[in-house]
Design an enzyme around this catalytic site. Structure first.
Site, PDB file in Angstrom:
ATOM      1  N   ASN A 156      46.037 -12.913 -24.593  1.00 36.30           N
ATOM      2  CA  ASN A 156      46.958 -11.817 -24.293  1.00 36.30           C
ATOM      3  C   ASN A 156      46.177 -10.827 -23.441  1.00 36.30           C
ATOM      4  O   ASN A 156      45.268 -10.149 -23.939  1.00 36.30           O
ATOM      5  CB  ASN A 156      47.459 -11.167 -25.592  1.00 36.30           C
ATOM      6  CG  ASN A 156      48.387  -9.983 -25.320  1.00 36.30           C
ATOM      7  OD1 ASN A 156      48.182  -9.235 -24.366  1.00 36.30           O
ATOM      8  ND2 ASN A 156      49.390  -9.811 -26.152  1.00 36.30           N
ATOM      9  N   GLU A 189      51.696 -11.307 -22.200  1.00 40.14           N
ATOM     10  CA  GLU A 189      51.824  -9.908 -21.753  1.00 40.14           C
ATOM     11  C   GLU A 189      51.403  -9.745 -20.300  1.00 40.14           C
ATOM     12  O   GLU A 189      50.547  -8.914 -19.972  1.00 40.14           O
ATOM     13  CB  GLU A 189      51.046  -8.945 -22.662  1.00 40.14           C
ATOM     14  CG  GLU A 189      51.813  -8.588 -23.924  1.00 40.14           C
ATOM     15  CD  GLU A 189      51.484  -7.188 -24.452  1.00 40.14           C
ATOM     16  OE1 GLU A 189      50.719  -7.093 -25.414  1.00 40.14           O
ATOM     17  OE2 GLU A 189      52.011  -6.212 -23.896  1.00 40.14           O
ATOM     18  N   TYR A 216      54.645 -15.485 -26.727  1.00 39.70           N
ATOM     19  CA  TYR A 216      54.407 -14.091 -27.090  1.00 39.70           C
ATOM     20  C   TYR A 216      55.510 -13.693 -28.065  1.00 39.70           C
ATOM     21  O   TYR A 216      56.608 -13.313 -27.671  1.00 39.70           O
ATOM     22  CB  TYR A 216      54.402 -13.207 -25.837  1.00 39.70           C
ATOM     23  CG  TYR A 216      54.215 -11.735 -26.113  1.00 39.70           C
ATOM     24  CD1 TYR A 216      53.229 -11.295 -26.989  1.00 39.70           C
ATOM     25  CD2 TYR A 216      54.995 -10.784 -25.477  1.00 39.70           C
ATOM     26  CE1 TYR A 216      53.047  -9.945 -27.228  1.00 39.70           C
ATOM     27  CE2 TYR A 216      54.817  -9.426 -25.716  1.00 39.70           C
ATOM     28  CZ  TYR A 216      53.846  -9.018 -26.594  1.00 39.70           C
ATOM     29  OH  TYR A 216      53.667  -7.678 -26.828  1.00 39.70           O
ATOM     30  N   ASP A 268      50.087 -15.242 -28.711  1.00 42.45           N
ATOM     31  CA  ASP A 268      50.078 -14.063 -29.567  1.00 42.45           C
ATOM     32  C   ASP A 268      51.266 -14.179 -30.511  1.00 42.45           C
ATOM     33  O   ASP A 268      52.396 -13.918 -30.107  1.00 42.45           O
ATOM     34  CB  ASP A 268      50.158 -12.808 -28.695  1.00 42.45           C
ATOM     35  CG  ASP A 268      50.156 -11.530 -29.520  1.00 42.45           C
ATOM     36  OD1 ASP A 268      50.184 -11.627 -30.759  1.00 42.45           O
ATOM     37  OD2 ASP A 268      50.144 -10.442 -28.920  1.00 42.45           O
ATOM     38  N   ASN A 283      51.650 -12.462 -33.275  1.00 42.62           N
ATOM     39  CA  ASN A 283      51.918 -11.198 -33.947  1.00 42.62           C
ATOM     40  C   ASN A 283      52.133 -11.369 -35.451  1.00 42.62           C
ATOM     41  O   ASN A 283      52.930 -10.671 -36.074  1.00 42.62           O
ATOM     42  CB  ASN A 283      53.113 -10.470 -33.306  1.00 42.62           C
ATOM     43  CG  ASN A 283      52.699  -9.582 -32.139  1.00 42.62           C
ATOM     44  OD1 ASN A 283      51.677  -8.898 -32.215  1.00 42.62           O
ATOM     45  ND2 ASN A 283      53.464  -9.592 -31.064  1.00 42.62           N
ATOM     46  N   ASP A 326      43.095  -5.567 -25.162  1.00 42.90           N
ATOM     47  CA  ASP A 326      42.834  -5.327 -26.584  1.00 42.90           C
ATOM     48  C   ASP A 326      42.774  -6.635 -27.380  1.00 42.90           C
ATOM     49  O   ASP A 326      42.454  -6.625 -28.561  1.00 42.90           O
ATOM     50  CB  ASP A 326      43.824  -4.325 -27.197  1.00 42.90           C
ATOM     51  CG  ASP A 326      45.257  -4.527 -26.770  1.00 42.90           C
ATOM     52  OD1 ASP A 326      45.540  -5.469 -26.002  1.00 42.90           O
ATOM     53  OD2 ASP A 326      46.115  -3.733 -27.201  1.00 42.90           O
ATOM     54  N   HIS A 327      43.057  -7.751 -26.710  1.00 47.11           N
ATOM     55  CA  HIS A 327      42.913  -9.071 -27.330  1.00 47.11           C
ATOM     56  C   HIS A 327      41.751  -9.829 -26.685  1.00 47.11           C
ATOM     57  O   HIS A 327      41.469  -9.649 -25.489  1.00 47.11           O
ATOM     58  CB  HIS A 327      44.172  -9.915 -27.111  1.00 47.11           C
ATOM     59  CG  HIS A 327      45.407  -9.380 -27.765  1.00 47.11           C
ATOM     60  ND1 HIS A 327      45.997  -9.976 -28.851  1.00 47.11           N
ATOM     61  CD2 HIS A 327      46.175  -8.299 -27.474  1.00 47.11           C
ATOM     62  CE1 HIS A 327      47.078  -9.300 -29.200  1.00 47.11           C
ATOM     63  NE2 HIS A 327      47.212  -8.269 -28.373  1.00 47.11           N
TER      64      HIS A 327
END
EC number: 3.1.11.2
Length: 258
Positions: free
Chosen positions: A7, A34, A107, A148, A150, A248-249
């Site tokens: 991501n 993303e 995602y 991702d 989540n 951030d990943h």
DNA sequence: ATGCCGTACCAAGTACGA
């Protein structure tokens, strides 16, 4: 064959980091999430490194892609019976066959908070993923969904479960959706951590989360039996989370033996 | 140092992320 998922939190903003990482890690297939750009705006520099690109993006949010230098065939955008959110079907899934391996870059919706309409959307979206996996993984070929998700599969997949009592990512219905994918024949390919004891893949930008290792394992690789049997190594490349302007990943890298 | 939030929209402030 080296397959990765990452991501990138905007392919345009992350382009220098992504290009440098592709050149150093040398993956054959990469699932991106993303993108935050349209399909047409996907940076051509990636193809300049020798990758075929299948991108699927509508602009400001979401967006997924598959990069491959092992062939890129039978591209499919979107899931079977994929639900919409507020009357819009979002670009959150793309599939392709790369060198005989069927891969999906996904995602999964965030969910925002339990009970929110986005959370219900997340659960419906995961049902559509299950439907698609059931339809596609029956073929006798290595198959994997990477991306991702989540969802933290277990309490150990977040740095402090006591902070998640009112949060998405750890609820029973979300974890049941992962269980259903395993019931469809997929296995959680758990990567090794390059530092510390847990293979986290995400650390918030705020509050020194990365230096303090306040992370979560939410970027997952779910592979069928043929895929899992071919896995020689899998790791989280936390080095890619360091330095200037990171995502951030961190990427999850899987090495398949021939 | 791995270092205290970042991105796209578009020109200031908001939506979103997990």
């Amino acid at each position: 064959m080296r397959i990765a998922t990452w991501n990138v939190n905007s392919i345009v903003a992350r382009l220098p980091r992504v290009l440098a990482w592709l050149e150093s890690a040398k993956p054959d297939v990469v699932c991106l999430q993303e993108l935050k750009c349209t399909t047409d705006a996907f940076p051509p520099e990636v193809a300049g490194l020798g990758y075929e690109v299948a991108a699927y993006g509508l602009g400001r949010w979401n967006g997924v892609a598959i990069l491959s230098r092992a062939g890129l065939e039978d591209v499919r955008r979107g899931l079977i019976d994929e639900p919409a959110y507020e009357n819009e079907t979002e670009p959150r899934a793309i599939g392709a066959t790369c060198g005989g391996v069927r891969v999906w870059s996904v995602y999964v919706p965030n969910g925002r908070e339990p009970g929110h309409s986005h959370y219900e959307y997340k659960l419906r979206w995961l049902e559509a993923l299950h439907t698609t996996v059931t339809a596609e993984s029956t073929a006798d070929r290595p198959f994997a969904v990477l991306g991702d998700f989540n969802i933290a599969p277990a309490d150990d997949d977040v740095w402090d479960i006591s902070l998640f009592t009112e949060s998405t990512h750890v609820t029973e219905p979300e974890r049941k959706a992962l269980e259903a994918l395993r019931g469809a024949g997929l296995r959680d390919i758990v990567p090794r951590a390059l530092k510390y004891d847990r293979p986290y893949t995400y650390w918030d930008y705020r509050q020194l989360a990365f230096p303090n290792n306040h992370g979560m394992r939410i970027d997952l690789v779910y592979g069928n039996g043929d895929f899992a049997a071919a896995v020689g190594d899998a790791y989280v490349d936390r080095e890619a989370r360091k330095g200037k302007s990171p995502s951030d990943h961190a990427p999850v890298v899987v090495d398949l033996t021939p």
